[in-house]
Design an enzyme around this catalytic site. Structure first.
Site, PDB file in Angstrom:
ATOM      1  N   LYS A 115       0.841  -1.193   0.000  1.00 33.02           N
ATOM      2  CA  LYS A 115       0.000   0.000   0.000  1.00 33.02           C
ATOM      3  C   LYS A 115       0.883   1.252   0.000  1.00 33.02           C
ATOM      4  CE  LYS A 115      -4.011  -1.720   2.581  1.00 33.02           C
ATOM      5  NZ  LYS A 115      -4.992  -1.567   1.488  1.00 33.02           N
ATOM      6  N   ARG A 130     -10.267 -11.485   1.926  1.00 29.91           N
ATOM      7  CA  ARG A 130     -11.072 -12.581   1.367  1.00 29.91           C
ATOM      8  C   ARG A 130     -10.333 -13.907   1.449  1.00 29.91           C
ATOM      9  NH1 ARG A 130     -11.668  -9.293  -4.107  1.00 29.91           N
ATOM     10  NH2 ARG A 130     -11.439  -7.637  -2.571  1.00 29.91           N
TER      11      ARG A 130
HETATM   12  N1  BES Z   1      -8.149  -3.641   4.386  1.00 22.61           N
HETATM   13  C1  BES Z   1      -8.283  -3.264   3.017  1.00 22.61           C
HETATM   14  C2  BES Z   1      -9.584  -2.508   2.751  1.00 22.61           C
HETATM   15  C3  BES Z   1      -9.681  -1.121   3.281  1.00 22.61           C
HETATM   16  C4  BES Z   1      -9.277  -0.043   2.505  1.00 22.61           C
HETATM   17  C5  BES Z   1     -10.240  -0.876   4.501  1.00 22.61           C
HETATM   18  C6  BES Z   1      -9.408   1.234   2.975  1.00 22.61           C
HETATM   19  C7  BES Z   1     -10.370   0.402   4.968  1.00 22.61           C
HETATM   20  C8  BES Z   1      -9.959   1.465   4.206  1.00 22.61           C
HETATM   21  C9  BES Z   1      -8.289  -4.508   2.128  1.00 22.61           C
HETATM   22  O1  BES Z   1      -7.519  -5.559   2.565  1.00 22.61           O
HETATM   23  C10 BES Z   1      -7.777  -4.082   0.807  1.00 22.61           C
HETATM   24  O2  BES Z   1      -6.635  -3.729   0.743  1.00 22.61           O
HETATM   25  N2  BES Z   1      -8.620  -4.120  -0.209  1.00 22.61           N
HETATM   26  C11 BES Z   1      -8.251  -3.735  -1.520  1.00 22.61           C
HETATM   27  C12 BES Z   1      -8.845  -4.756  -2.467  1.00 22.61           C
HETATM   28  C13 BES Z   1      -8.323  -4.641  -3.864  1.00 22.61           C
HETATM   29  C14 BES Z   1      -6.843  -4.977  -3.919  1.00 22.61           C
HETATM   30  C15 BES Z   1      -9.115  -5.590  -4.742  1.00 22.61           C
HETATM   31  C16 BES Z   1      -8.827  -2.349  -1.792  1.00 22.61           C
HETATM   32  O3  BES Z   1      -9.935  -2.039  -1.347  1.00 22.61           O
HETATM   33  O4  BES Z   1      -8.127  -1.553  -2.420  1.00 22.61           O
HETATM   34 MN    MN Z   2      -5.498  -5.355   1.925  1.00 25.62          MN
END
Ligand code: BES
Ligand code: MN
Ligand code: ZN
Length: 509
Positions: free
Chosen positions: A287, A361
């Site tokens: 990230k 997931r």
């Molecule tokens: N924990 C994150 C989701 C999230 C993002 C929660 C912002 C709270 C605030 C999750 O694990 C994630 O990174 N999801 C990705 C999925 C994508 C790679 C398909 C996302 O939402 O960008």
């Molecule tokens: Mn994630």
């Protein structure tokens, strides 16, 4: 904890630092009219000048030293009489409590004169006690939440905190019902507060091991069973998907299983599954740095699961409930999974990992398979799964995606009652198709151009839920907040505990 009590007492003479009175959006009547004349019409004047009109969460504060038993009063608005429900009372109570605290008062009392309060919806379950008394205490205690375990206390200027809340019942006959409402709200708030605490701990404290210990000590206190599966147990169960995520971290993963048996031995349980990623760096699909600290909240679903089991047990709900929390970090260590890797989940399904940041997931897959051994009457998972849900619903509601419209309807009603709202998104077949991989059974991110990130996240989970009535709640937008709400200070909200407890209460009898 804040000390709480109920007294049948003369509102005008009751001794306290700060007395709270509720006002609907009309000119002072009943008790407020009496107080207005004691104050030489100060309240009427405020109405005339539109300084205070009883609008929801509007406040009017005034010293009443020498005129009443209290040192000062805060009148807080409830909005239009016809719209007053428990949620408005919770909000107004939270607003007033915070306002009293910021004036550095330590003792406060609430008066709810029945003539001034409108008529909030009747309690569905009289065992819960007086619904208004409960709503006041919930709003106040949750609004006054602080997490200051990591702050040094300045001896010369200690943090000013409300220490005592009294609820003034209109008369002796109401005291019992009020007390019951206050007690029940107290137990519920204790669980929400424990949930929020778990969420706020930084990830160097709140590791998977820490979460497992917290669940164990909660279980001991509330006489429920807690089993922790270790890495070797997960290997035996072939939880390759969860173990794949855990590979990037030095922290050992934990798989927490809590069982509360309040119903008949043979009744199938409601199984709650909560995402317990104690820190989400994204893994090798790292990230960006800005705001990454918020990813300590990525175990919110897990914390809510533990908190819900605590509340169900302490409220002695007559239902069977199981809580499952797969807990791990998502780190980009030397052994971490890489984009393109293929994992095999415990039901034998193979998963092509196209983005290591879609880890939620992956860990839920194995947890949902494990949940099936309970033959659940309802399977509910809570997860901070996608940033996309914030695009869809902001921070105002969780997204609900699932296979059982009755379950979603019941949860959605509980959402409206508790103010922890949810909104259904459609699980169209096209979204399920988009999670099929070219070289494995599934891929963990959907095909390009499909969009609907929140739904495709849920669609990925469906093959792991069997034919059980299932709903996935994406709480990425509601689990924590950077704009505080009347009874949700900045930070972790504990969203889901009150929602699920209301749902479970309605399943009783
Ligand atoms: N924990 C994150 C989701 C999230 C993002 C929660 C912002 C709270 C605030 C999750 O694990 C994630 O990174 N999801 C990705 C999925 C994508 C790679 C398909 C996302 O939402 O960008
Ligand atoms: Mn994630
Ligand atoms: Zn995550």
């Amino acid at each position: 904890m804040i000390k709480t009590s109920v007294k049948a007492y003369d509102v005008l003479k009751h001794k306290t630092d700060c007395l709270i009175l509720f006002s609907p959006e009309n000119k002072p009547a009943g008790l407020l009219k009496q107080i207005d004349s004691l104050l030489n019409g100060a309240l009427t004047a405020a109405f005339k000048a539109k300084r205070f009109e009883g609008k929801l969460n509007q406040t009017f504060q005034q010293s009443v030293r020498g005129l009443m038993g209290a040192d000062s009063i805060i009148v807080v608005g409830l909005g239009k009489s016809k719209d007053i429900k428990e949620e408005q009372i919770r909000q107004a109570a939270g607003t007033a409590a915070k306002s009293a605290e910021s004036s550095r008062y330590q003792k406060m009392a609430f008066s709810l004169d029945s003539r001034d309060a409108g008529k909030p919806g009747k309690a569905k379950n009289s065992k819960s006690g007086h619904p208004v008394a409960g709503a006041i205490m919930e709003g106040a205690q949750l609004g006054l939440y602080h997490f200051d375990q990591y702050k040094s206390i300045d001896q010369d200027d200690p943090l000013s905190r409300i220490k005592e809340i009294t609820l003034l019942a209109p008369g002796k006959p109401q005291v019992r019902a009020y007390q019951k409402g206050v007690d029940q709200a107290g137990k519920l708030c204790e669980a929400v507060i424990a949930t929020r605490d778990l969420m706020h701990h930084p990830s160097n404290t709140a590791t998977p091991t820490f979460l497992a210990k917290a669940a164990q000590s909660m279980a001991r206190q509330h006489k429920i069973t807690c089993k922790i599966l270790e890495k070797k147990d997960m290997q035996k169960l072939k939880m390759g998907s969860l173990l794949g995520v855990a590979k990037g971290s030095h922290e050992p993963p934990k798989f927490i299983v809590l069982e509360y048996k309040g119903g008949k031995a043979k009744d199938p349980p409601v199984v709650i599954v909560g995402k317990g990623v104690t820190f989400d760096t994204g893994g090798i699909s790292l990230k960006p740095g800005a705001g990454m600290d918020e990813m300590k909240f990525d175990m919110s679903g897990g914390a809510v699961t533990i908190g819900t089991l605590q509340a169900a047990a302490s409220l002695k709900l007559k239902v069977n409930v199981v809580g499952i929390v797969p807990a791990t970090e998502n780190m980009p260590g030397g052994s971490a999974i890489k984009p393109g890797d293929i994992l095999t989940a415990s039901n034998g399904k193979t998963i092509e990992v196209l983005n290591t940041d879609a880890e939620g997931r992956l860990i839920l897959a194995d947890a949902l398979v494990y949940a099936q051994r309970y033959k659940p009457r309802a399977l509910i998972d809570l997860a901070t799964l996608t940033g996309a849900v914030i695009m869809a619903l902001g921070h105002q509601a969780a997204a609900a995606v699932g296979t059982d419209s009755k379950l979603i309807k019941k949860l959605s009603e509980s959402g409206d009652t508790t103010g922890e709202r949810l909104w259904e998104l459609p699980l169209y077949e096209e979204f399920e198709k988009a999670t099929k991989s070219d070289i494995a059974d599934l891929k963990n991110i959907a095909s390009k151009g499909v969009g609907a990130g929140t739904i495709t996240g849920a669609a990925f989970l469906k093959p792991f839920t069997g034919d059980y009535p299932w709903v996935h709640l994406d709480i990425a937008g509601t689990a924590w907040t950077s704009n505080e709400k009347p009874y949700v200070p900045k930070g972790g909200s504990g969203y889901g505990v009150r929602l699920l407890i209301d749902y479970l209460k309605n399943l009783q009898s």
